[in-house]
Motif scaffolding. Structure first.
Motif, PDB file in Angstrom:
ATOM      1  N   ALA A   1       5.234   0.818  11.666  1.00  0.00           N
ATOM      2  CA  ALA A   1       4.409   0.093  10.696  1.00  0.00           C
ATOM      3  C   ALA A   1       4.436  -1.403  10.992  1.00  0.00           C
ATOM      4  CB  ALA A   1       4.892   0.370   9.272  1.00  0.00           C
ATOM      5  N   GLU A   2       5.616  -1.924  11.295  1.00  0.00           N
ATOM      6  CA  GLU A   2       5.714  -3.357  11.591  1.00  0.00           C
ATOM      7  C   GLU A   2       5.000  -3.706  12.886  1.00  0.00           C
ATOM      8  OE1 GLU A   2       9.733  -4.796  11.261  1.00  0.00           O
ATOM      9  OE2 GLU A   2       9.503  -5.010   9.099  1.00  0.00           O
ATOM     10  N   ALA A   3       4.996  -2.800  13.856  1.00  0.00           N
ATOM     11  CA  ALA A   3       4.265  -3.048  15.097  1.00  0.00           C
ATOM     12  C   ALA A   3       2.764  -3.142  14.817  1.00  0.00           C
ATOM     13  CB  ALA A   3       4.552  -1.939  16.114  1.00  0.00           C
ATOM     14  N   LYS A   4       2.251  -2.264  13.957  1.00  0.00           N
ATOM     15  CA  LYS A   4       0.831  -2.311  13.577  1.00  0.00           C
ATOM     16  C   LYS A   4       0.513  -3.616  12.851  1.00  0.00           C
ATOM     17  CE  LYS A   4       0.245   2.674  12.931  1.00  0.00           C
ATOM     18  NZ  LYS A   4       0.052   3.725  11.928  1.00  0.00           N
TER      19      LYS A   4
ATOM     20  N   LEU B   1      15.291   0.711   4.181  1.00  0.00           N
ATOM     21  CA  LEU B   1      14.003   0.429   4.818  1.00  0.00           C
ATOM     22  C   LEU B   1      14.172  -0.056   6.259  1.00  0.00           C
ATOM     23  CD1 LEU B   1      12.034  -1.240   1.882  1.00  0.00           C
ATOM     24  CD2 LEU B   1      11.670   1.028   2.860  1.00  0.00           C
ATOM     25  N   LYS B   2      15.166  -0.906   6.484  1.00  0.00           N
ATOM     26  CA  LYS B   2      15.395  -1.417   7.839  1.00  0.00           C
ATOM     27  C   LYS B   2      15.805  -0.306   8.798  1.00  0.00           C
ATOM     28  CE  LYS B   2      16.601  -6.140   6.624  1.00  0.00           C
ATOM     29  NZ  LYS B   2      17.670  -7.135   6.526  1.00  0.00           N
ATOM     30  N   ALA B   3      16.480   0.709   8.284  1.00  0.00           N
ATOM     31  CA  ALA B   3      16.970   1.794   9.139  1.00  0.00           C
ATOM     32  C   ALA B   3      15.922   2.880   9.384  1.00  0.00           C
ATOM     33  CB  ALA B   3      18.225   2.415   8.508  1.00  0.00           C
ATOM     34  N   MET B   4      14.823   2.854   8.647  1.00  0.00           N
ATOM     35  CA  MET B   4      13.813   3.905   8.778  1.00  0.00           C
ATOM     36  C   MET B   4      12.989   3.708  10.042  1.00  0.00           C
ATOM     37  SD  MET B   4      12.512   4.335   4.843  1.00  0.00           S
ATOM     38  CE  MET B   4      11.402   5.680   5.223  1.00  0.00           C
TER      39      MET B   4
ATOM     40  N   ASP C   1      11.373   5.898  -1.498  1.00  0.00           N
ATOM     41  CA  ASP C   1      11.434   6.085  -2.951  1.00  0.00           C
ATOM     42  C   ASP C   1      11.604   7.560  -3.308  1.00  0.00           C
ATOM     43  OD1 ASP C   1      11.250   4.999  -5.661  1.00  0.00           O
ATOM     44  OD2 ASP C   1       9.290   5.998  -5.747  1.00  0.00           O
ATOM     45  N   ALA C   2      10.852   8.423  -2.623  1.00  0.00           N
ATOM     46  CA  ALA C   2      10.962   9.865  -2.888  1.00  0.00           C
ATOM     47  C   ALA C   2      12.360  10.373  -2.550  1.00  0.00           C
ATOM     48  CB  ALA C   2       9.911  10.632  -2.088  1.00  0.00           C
ATOM     49  N   ALA C   3      12.932   9.891  -1.457  1.00  0.00           N
ATOM     50  CA  ALA C   3      14.283  10.311  -1.072  1.00  0.00           C
ATOM     51  C   ALA C   3      15.314   9.830  -2.088  1.00  0.00           C
ATOM     52  CB  ALA C   3      14.621   9.785   0.318  1.00  0.00           C
ATOM     53  N   ILE C   4      15.159   8.610  -2.568  1.00  0.00           N
ATOM     54  CA  ILE C   4      16.079   8.066  -3.577  1.00  0.00           C
ATOM     55  C   ILE C   4      16.012   8.918  -4.840  1.00  0.00           C
ATOM     56  CG2 ILE C   4      16.505   6.100  -5.121  1.00  0.00           C
ATOM     57  CD1 ILE C   4      15.476   4.310  -2.754  1.00  0.00           C
TER      58      ILE C   4
ATOM     59  N   ALA D   1       0.670  -4.453   2.935  1.00  0.00           N
ATOM     60  CA  ALA D   1       1.021  -3.593   1.800  1.00  0.00           C
ATOM     61  C   ALA D   1       0.580  -2.152   2.050  1.00  0.00           C
ATOM     62  CB  ALA D   1       0.390  -4.134   0.515  1.00  0.00           C
ATOM     63  N   GLU D   2      -0.637  -1.978   2.552  1.00  0.00           N
ATOM     64  CA  GLU D   2      -1.158  -0.632   2.823  1.00  0.00           C
ATOM     65  C   GLU D   2      -0.347   0.072   3.912  1.00  0.00           C
ATOM     66  OE1 GLU D   2      -5.255  -1.043   3.920  1.00  0.00           O
ATOM     67  OE2 GLU D   2      -5.896  -1.556   1.887  1.00  0.00           O
ATOM     68  N   THR D   3       0.029  -0.674   4.932  1.00  0.00           N
ATOM     69  CA  THR D   3       0.740  -0.094   6.063  1.00  0.00           C
ATOM     70  C   THR D   3       2.183   0.260   5.691  1.00  0.00           C
ATOM     71  OG1 THR D   3      -0.664  -1.383   7.539  1.00  0.00           O
ATOM     72  CG2 THR D   3       1.319  -0.442   8.495  1.00  0.00           C
ATOM     73  N   MET D   4       2.803  -0.550   4.863  1.00  0.00           N
ATOM     74  CA  MET D   4       4.199  -0.293   4.473  1.00  0.00           C
ATOM     75  C   MET D   4       4.312   0.706   3.320  1.00  0.00           C
ATOM     76  SD  MET D   4       6.237  -1.785   6.521  1.00  0.00           S
ATOM     77  CE  MET D   4       7.771  -1.612   5.645  1.00  0.00           C
ATOM     78  N   LYS D   5       3.225   0.947   2.596  1.00  0.00           N
ATOM     79  CA  LYS D   5       3.265   1.831   1.431  1.00  0.00           C
ATOM     80  C   LYS D   5       3.816   3.223   1.747  1.00  0.00           C
ATOM     81  CE  LYS D   5       0.527   3.477  -2.506  1.00  0.00           C
ATOM     82  NZ  LYS D   5       1.529   4.418  -2.846  1.00  0.00           N
ATOM     83  N   PRO D   6       3.373   3.899   2.804  1.00  0.00           N
ATOM     84  CA  PRO D   6       3.934   5.231   3.084  1.00  0.00           C
ATOM     85  C   PRO D   6       5.442   5.196   3.372  1.00  0.00           C
ATOM     86  CG  PRO D   6       1.933   4.881   4.357  1.00  0.00           C
ATOM     87  CD  PRO D   6       2.261   3.579   3.712  1.00  0.00           C
ATOM     88  N   VAL D   7       5.901   4.137   4.019  1.00  0.00           N
ATOM     89  CA  VAL D   7       7.333   4.000   4.321  1.00  0.00           C
ATOM     90  C   VAL D   7       8.116   3.815   3.021  1.00  0.00           C
ATOM     91  CG1 VAL D   7       9.062   2.621   5.555  1.00  0.00           C
ATOM     92  CG2 VAL D   7       6.803   3.003   6.575  1.00  0.00           C
ATOM     93  N   ILE D   8       7.610   2.944   2.172  1.00  0.00           N
ATOM     94  CA  ILE D   8       8.269   2.676   0.888  1.00  0.00           C
ATOM     95  C   ILE D   8       8.234   3.916   0.001  1.00  0.00           C
ATOM     96  CG2 ILE D   8       8.101   1.310  -1.244  1.00  0.00           C
ATOM     97  CD1 ILE D   8       7.106  -1.019   0.610  1.00  0.00           C
TER      98      ILE D   8
END
Length: 172
Positions: free
Chosen positions: A45-48, A36-39, A127-130, A116-123
């Motif tokens: 998302a964190e800027a938003k 997650l940190k490398a994405m 998850d899909a890649a894993i 939670a909403e903003t980070m959901k697409p990143v997570i």
């Protein structure tokens, strides 16, 4: 009779286990926090989230400034007020302080929801890649080492963090 019953049980157990194949489990582990940190998506998302938090904080500070101004005004003029007006002004200040506290609680809840909403697409992307890497490489289980709950994993467990980074196009 007991011998026949004993032989029947042994035969039944033998036939039951003869059809069972030995399972080959393939275990892997990943450090999801590292992923997650490398994405790159995480940074935007964190800027938003930071911008949203700052806007909420600004509103809370405005309420506090307004309250402090009214309180200072009250303190300066308190001696000139009648009992009824003083009581009314104190109630107004108490109500204002209560509303500010309620707003802060609502703002905290809104912040958590927005985060939670903003980070959901990143997570979800991670998850899909894993799952894709795990399925493509025939893993039975993938354990997350970043959760702090995993007490031990052997050398037979494969670290799929580099594979997932590659799947996500992360070069870090």
């Amino acid at each position: 009779m007991r011998k026949i019953l004993g032989l029947a049980i042994v035969a039944l157990l033998t036939f039951s286990f003869s059809g069972v194949k030995a399972q080959n489990y393939k275990f892997g582990h990943i450090n999801s926090q590292e992923i997650l940190k490398a994405m790159p998506d995480r940074d935007s998302a964190e800027a938003k989230i930071k911008k949203y938090a700052e806007s909420l904080q600004d509103q809370i500070e405005q309420l506090q400034v307004e309250f402090n101004k009214k309180y200072q005004d009250y303190l300066q003029k308190r001696a000139t007020f009648t009992d009824a007006i003083r009581e009314m002004k104190e109630k107004e200040l108490t109500d204002m302080q209560q509303r500010a506290q309620e707003y802060q609680q609502v703002a905290e809840q809104d912040y958590q929801r927005y985060q939670a909403e903003t980070m959901k697409p990143v997570i979800d992307k991670a998850d899909a890649a894993i799952k894709k890497v795990a399925k493509a490489n025939g893993f039975t289980y993938i354990f997350d080492t970043s959760s702090g709950v995993l007490l031990y994993f052997s050398e037979q467990s494969i670290d799929i963090t580099p594979l997932v980074k590659k799947e996500l196009g992360i070069t870090k």
